[in-house]
Design a protein around this motif. Structure first.
Motif, short mmCIF file in Angstrom:
data_model
loop_
_atom_site.label_atom_id
_atom_site.label_comp_id
_atom_site.label_asym_id
_atom_site.label_seq_id
_atom_site.Cartn_x
_atom_site.Cartn_y
_atom_site.Cartn_z
N UNK A 234 0.63 -1.25 -0.35
CA UNK A 234 -0.53 0.11 0.50
C UNK A 234 0.86 1.27 0.28
N UNK A 235 1.85 1.39 0.95
CA UNK A 235 3.10 2.90 0.85
C UNK A 235 3.86 3.08 -0.76
N UNK A 236 4.14 1.83 -1.43
CA UNK A 236 4.46 1.44 -2.83
C UNK A 236 3.43 2.05 -3.17
N UNK A 237 2.33 1.84 -3.76
CA UNK A 237 1.59 2.47 -4.29
C UNK A 237 1.62 3.31 -4.50
N UNK A 238 1.32 3.75 -3.44
CA UNK A 238 1.11 5.53 -3.11
C UNK A 238 1.87 6.66 -3.27
N UNK A 239 3.28 5.61 -3.04
CA UNK A 239 4.44 5.95 -3.55
C UNK A 239 4.26 6.83 -5.27
N UNK A 240 4.12 5.12 -5.81
CA UNK A 240 4.31 5.17 -7.33
C UNK A 240 3.29 6.42 -7.74
N UNK A 241 1.85 6.00 -7.35
CA UNK A 241 1.15 7.47 -7.97
C UNK A 241 1.39 9.24 -7.72
N UNK A 242 2.07 8.88 -6.40
CA UNK A 242 3.12 9.95 -6.31
C UNK A 242 4.29 11.03 -7.23
N UNK A 243 5.06 9.52 -7.51
CA UNK A 243 6.02 9.68 -8.52
C UNK A 243 5.61 9.91 -10.18
N UNK A 244 4.29 9.47 -10.53
CA UNK A 244 3.16 10.32 -11.89
C UNK A 244 3.34 11.17 -11.49
N UNK A 249 2.44 19.92 -4.82
CA UNK A 249 2.84 20.10 -4.60
C UNK A 249 2.91 19.59 -2.46
N UNK A 250 3.89 19.44 -2.35
CA UNK A 250 3.25 19.00 -0.73
C UNK A 250 2.90 19.73 -0.29
N UNK A 251 1.81 19.28 0.57
CA UNK A 251 1.60 20.65 1.02
C UNK A 251 0.50 21.94 0.99
N UNK A 252 0.47 21.26 -0.21
CA UNK A 252 -0.09 22.34 -1.09
C UNK A 252 -1.99 21.86 -1.25
N UNK A 278 0.51 14.80 2.78
CA UNK A 278 0.05 16.61 3.66
C UNK A 278 -0.80 17.45 2.99
N UNK A 279 -1.63 16.42 1.50
CA UNK A 279 -2.56 17.04 1.25
C UNK A 279 -4.36 16.37 2.34
N UNK A 280 -5.17 18.20 1.63
CA UNK A 280 -6.29 18.59 2.86
C UNK A 280 -7.09 17.56 2.58
N UNK A 281 -8.05 16.48 3.02
CA UNK A 281 -8.59 15.39 1.80
C UNK A 281 -10.35 16.45 2.29
N UNK A 300 -14.35 24.82 -1.24
CA UNK A 300 -12.23 24.22 -0.55
C UNK A 300 -11.30 24.70 -2.07
N UNK A 301 -11.99 24.38 -3.43
CA UNK A 301 -11.10 24.72 -4.07
C UNK A 301 -10.41 24.07 -4.42
N UNK A 302 -10.30 22.46 -4.46
CA UNK A 302 -9.84 21.28 -4.58
C UNK A 302 -9.39 21.51 -6.24
N UNK A 303 -8.15 20.70 -5.25
CA UNK A 303 -7.34 20.94 -6.97
C UNK A 303 -6.87 19.37 -7.86
N UNK A 304 -6.74 18.30 -6.72
CA UNK A 304 -6.59 16.81 -7.27
C UNK A 304 -8.11 16.37 -6.57
#
Length: 572
Positions: A234-244, A249-252, A278-281, A300-304
């Motif tokens: 599960x960590x790997x898939x989150x990190x793979x999605x992050x790299x894609x 922007x971290x924390x934004x 560190x995204x807001x859900x 909320x001006x959602x970005x993702x």
């Protein structure tokens, strides 16, 4: 078995600048992800829910309190805890709190009927159930037949700010949706239990290879099975999605979390990816409430905005959509079902250019394996390129790799592939295979790949029906149909639907002398199946076509039903 010339990953040449060509693991657990973010971004808002905000510091503390409570109740390392909640703060607290206590989460669909819930609780051996008060009556029906020893009950009102938390029960009583849950004995108030505990539980010994989640799926056939997903998966898939997502922007970022967390796609791409970065859900408890979805994006001006085609299509066609500003959305990954080109085009138009791209995955792969580039070349009708660290081949029935452009079964390998099905070694052996020095998941999907590494799904090897992003297993529907006293034979097949992707079509042969209407069959199924599994149309025949081995020909029935529908449409 023919060895591929080389697992050379030709698709990496088409990665966007900034996407790594391989996956480099951090060797973290899911608990580590939350702890790290809470330390680095303690005051960043982790969750927004109907006016209430929770920071990452508070989320970490709440998860710790729940972990302390579970340990105090006797939870043992590796013990399974079923979580039956919609997208609300309690889900996120429960997910990480169970893991922090050393337990294993069992994602449990709020759409389950009592009989479906009974099967999952028995199969997983869950001794703890965390459940929304609205769903409690379904548990009450089966409580004497399942291994549950403790139940933690929560309600939407527990997560609301004042005065909404006071007004909500009054509203629910007026609308006659309020459920009085008898507390006492093995039934506890989630809010009271958590409030009374220390935010620092006893440290649980966790490693990346420990089981973190049982995610139930039918794969491609049969009764749902628990896919065993580890912290590493599960960590790997989150990190793979992050790299894609190269411009993330971290924390934004602000993630519109409408797709259910109890579904592995929502859990990974909306929840775990948000915690990692560190995204807001922005939590939406009911994705079918399109006005709420629209309102939360605008407010909320959602970005993702991860989602499924049905959800994007609903937004495209909702009469109130023009009233809302959706231009803050920058990126969307669509999963769970094929994305129609018109849906994608219209959504980009409405959002003034949001990148909506199609991806692909399975429960057994945590779930994402392929995605079209967010900003690079997106091939229409393609599921895109394998993520960093993923190998993918197209194989024939003997396991030989077929030439480029030819149809075969899609096999995938990578750090996100499950360790197997819970207590089902025979099913695991059919789905997971060692070959070419790697562990492969046989997806059951027929596909092709071109010379540049873009994959396309051609057809399903098995008969899985996907409606509105939900996996529907024909056997489950057929078993419900066969419980009707008038039914002799039954088959469930998927028919194309412009809104849901597919709908369930039932084909029945009745017992001699029996008579039943379509409406009666549908009403019967509603008592036994979740709403999305109930047939939308019913066809009656004298007998169903079969093979020489007396196996019902589902594919023939599906084809004939499609042709009949097409002729009816032409005649109209």
């Amino acid at each position: 078995m023919t060895q591929p010339a080389a697992l050379s990953r030709p698709w990496t040449a088409n990665y966007e600048p900034g996407v790594p060509h391989d996956y480099q693991p951090d060797h973290l657990t899911l608990v580590d992800l939350l702890k790290r973010t809470a330390q680095r971004f303690p005051d960043r808002v982790a969750m927004e829910f109907l006016g209430r905000r929770t920071t990452y510091r508070q989320l970490w503390q709440e998860a710790g309190r729940l972990a302390s409570a579970l340990q105090g109740m006797g939870l043992q390392p590796g013990e399974r805890v079923s979580v039956m909640l919609p997208n609300c703060p309690q889900f996120v607290v429960s997910f990480y709190g169970v893991l922090l206590a050393g337990g294993v989460v069992v994602n449990t669909s709020p759409l389950y009927t009592a009989s479906e819930l009974e099967h999952q609780l028995q199969d997983s051996g869950s001794q703890t159930l965390i459940i929304l008060d609205t769903f409690y009556p379904r548990y009450a029906e089966i409580q004497g037949r399942v291994p549950v020893e403790r139940v933690l009950v929560t309600g939407i009102q527990d997560a609301l700010p004042f005065p909404k938390n006071v007004l909500y029960p009054l509203k629910a009583r007026k609308e006659k949706t309020w459920v009085n849950v008898p507390l006492g004995g093995r039934v506890h108030s989630f809010a009271r239990v958590v409030r009374a505990q220390s935010p620092e539980p006893k440290p649980a010994t966790l490693s990346p290879d420990d089981l973190a989640l049982l995610q139930y799926t039918g794969g491609t056939t049969g009764v749902p099975k628990g896919a065993m997903l580890t912290h590493r998966n599960l960590v790997a898939n989150a990190e793979q999605a992050r790299s894609w997502m190269t411009d993330l922007r971290e924390g934004q970022e602000v993630t519109l979390a409408a797709i259910p967390f109890f579904h592995v796609y929502g859990m990974t791409v909306s929840m775990n990816l948000s915690v990692l970065t560190a995204a807001t859900m922005v939590l939406v408890p009911n994705a079918r409430d399109i006005k709420m979805v629209l309102g939360e994006i605008a407010r909320t001006k959602a970005t993702l905005f991860p989602g499924v085609p049905t959800l994007y299509n609903a937004i495209n066609n909702h009469p109130d959509t023009p009233k809302y500003d959706l231009t803050s959305i920058r990126a969307c990954i669509s999963g769970s079902a094929p994305l129609l080109l018109e849906t994608s085009r219209r959504f980009r138009e409405i959002t003034n250019g949001a990148n909506l791209v199609e991806g692909y995955g399975l429960t057994e792969t945590s779930p994402v394996t392929h995605v079209n580039p967010i900003f690079g070349e997106q091939q229409e009708g393609s599921i895109g390129l394998p993520l960093p660290g993923v190998d993918a081949i197209i194989a024939d029935d003997e396991g030989n790799v077929v030439p480029v452009g030819e149809v075969g079964e899609l096999w995938v390998s990578g750090p996100q592939v499950m360790s197997g099905y819970w207590q089902k070694p025979d099913e695991t052996a059919k789905t997971v295979r060692d070959a070419f020095g790697k562990l492969w998941l046989l997806t059951g999907d027929m596909a092709t790949v071109d010379e540049r590494g873009y994959f396309r799904i051609v057809d399903r090897k098995k008969d899985l029906i996907i409606a509105g992003g939900h996996n529907i297993y024909p056997r489950e529907v057929e078993e419900a149909l066969m419980l009707h006293p008038a039914v002799l034979e039954a088959a469930a097949v998927g028919l194309p639907d412009p809104y849901r992707g597919e709908t369930v079509h039932a084909v029945l042969a009745l017992k001699p002398g029996e008579s039943v209407t379509e409406a009666e069959i549908v009403a019967h199924c509603r008592k036994l199946l979740s709403a999305y599994k109930v047939p939308r149309s019913v066809e009656f025949r004298d007998e169903l076509p079969k093979t020489a081995a007396l196996k019902i020909l589902r594919r023939q029935l599906a084809q004939e039903a499609r042709e009949a529908r097409s002729k009816a449409g032409s005649a109209g």
